[in-house]
Design an enzyme around this catalytic site. Structure first.
Site, PDB file in Angstrom:
ATOM      1  N   HIS A  45      32.722 146.095  22.939  1.00 15.96           N
ATOM      2  CA  HIS A  45      33.137 145.656  21.597  1.00 15.96           C
ATOM      3  C   HIS A  45      31.929 145.534  20.682  1.00 15.96           C
ATOM      4  CE1 HIS A  45      36.636 144.251  23.925  1.00 15.96           C
ATOM      5  NE2 HIS A  45      37.303 144.205  22.784  1.00 15.96           N
TER       6      HIS A  45
ATOM      7  N   ASN B 298      26.015 144.791  28.884  1.00 16.17           N
ATOM      8  CA  ASN B 298      27.147 144.229  28.148  1.00 16.17           C
ATOM      9  C   ASN B 298      27.394 142.778  28.553  1.00 16.17           C
ATOM     10  OD1 ASN B 298      29.404 143.994  26.534  1.00 16.17           O
ATOM     11  ND2 ASN B 298      30.724 145.243  27.808  1.00 16.17           N
TER      12      ASN B 298
END
Length: 300
Positions: free
Chosen positions: A100, A132
């Site tokens: 994201h 991440n």
């Protein structure tokens, strides 16, 4: 006169991109974020957000309960032309997660907002799993934590494709593409943080934020949604300038590999001019209120 949909998009665009947009390529406006989509890389060029703890009087649907992301699937963005959409299968059997840019954790008060953070191409890039969940997640939490100390925290986030020096001595840009759709895998990710309206001093462990660049920018009061639907509203920006505001800017670039873990965030600080050069984006707050785009840090 704006239609209802146009009025909503104009409101979110002005609120989220209060200092201008970094570029005007394929801009999409959604309530939780504004993005510029790259049809070739099938990734966003940039994604802008606005974090604030100020109640939004225009949104009567806001729920105080945090929604769970469980059961929400990543999906193609059907608002984009079909040839330029990343598909869920492009990420299957790869070493990369669906990363994201506008985080789900930042937009989990409304069901639609949360769902829109799972749109491929518009808000997702291939991200190394360790990075991440490691230092990138730490940078995202840092961005949200700054709302304790500043009234407005805005961010611009996106991929970078930086040069390397392989054997032979010639600088090259080398990166992977994956899936049938050939989604481009960035070498780094950047995040620019814009801080406005100091509320209280930063604690010692966040003191490196004092290294931020300082800008004096025109402060524009956004019109309520109801007024945006009135004739002439789209031309009323200049009349809503209410002095200047001080905006602090921090720039980070994090390598998209498994070594981006347990490193102090200040180690990822990068000159704003260097991020502009690498990304091809204007990232300095605009100096005039009637400009759609942001400025560059270097003018000469």
């Amino acid at each position: 006169m704006y239609s209802t949909v146009q009025a909503e998009q104009a409101y979110y665009l002005e609120d989220i991109c209060a200092y201008g947009v970094p570029s005007i390529e394929n801009v999409v406006v959604r309530r939780p974020y504004v993005a510029s989509v790259n049809f070739r890389t099938k990734c966003p060029n940039w994604v802008a957000e606005h974090y604030t703890n100020i109640p939004d009087e225009n949104d009567k649907e806001r729920s105080q309960a945090k929604l769970s992301r469980k059961g929400i699937e990543f999906r193609a963005d059907t608002a984009l032309p079909k040839p330029f959409r990343a598909l869920p299968g492009d990420y299957t059997n790869t070493e990369y997660s669906r990363g994201h840019m506008a985080t789900a954790a930042s937009h989990n008060n409304r069901e639609l907002d949360l769902a829109e953070t799972f749109l491929l191409t518009s808000n997702i890039v291939p991200q190394n799993n360790v990075m991440n969940e490691g230092d990138w997640a730490k940078l995202e939490r840092f961005s949200r934590e700054l709302t304790r100390y500043y009234t407005h925290v805005r961010t611009v986030t996106g991929p970078l494709y930086l040069t390397s020096m392989p054997q032979g001595g010639h600088r090259q840009i080398q990166y992977e593409v994956m899936g049938k759709g050939q989604v481009h895998v960035p070498t780094h990710l950047f995040k620019i943080i814009y801080l406005e309206g100091a509320k209280k001093p930063l604690p010692a462990d966040l003191s490196f934020a004092k290294q931020a660049l300082r800008f004096r920018v025109p402060h524009t009061d956004p019109l309520p949604l109801t007024q945006l639907q009135q004739p002439g509203a789209q031309n009323a920006r200049a009349a809503r300038v209410s002095g200047n505001a001080e905006v602090l800017v921090l720039a980070f670039a994090v390598p998209n590999h498994s070594e981006s873990v347990d490193t102090p965030l200040q180690s990822y600080l990068m000159p704003l001019a260097a991020v502009e050069q690498a990304s091809g984006l204007c990232l300095a707050p605009r100096s005039t209120p009637d400009s759609l785009t942001m400025d560059t840090i270097i003018h000469d």
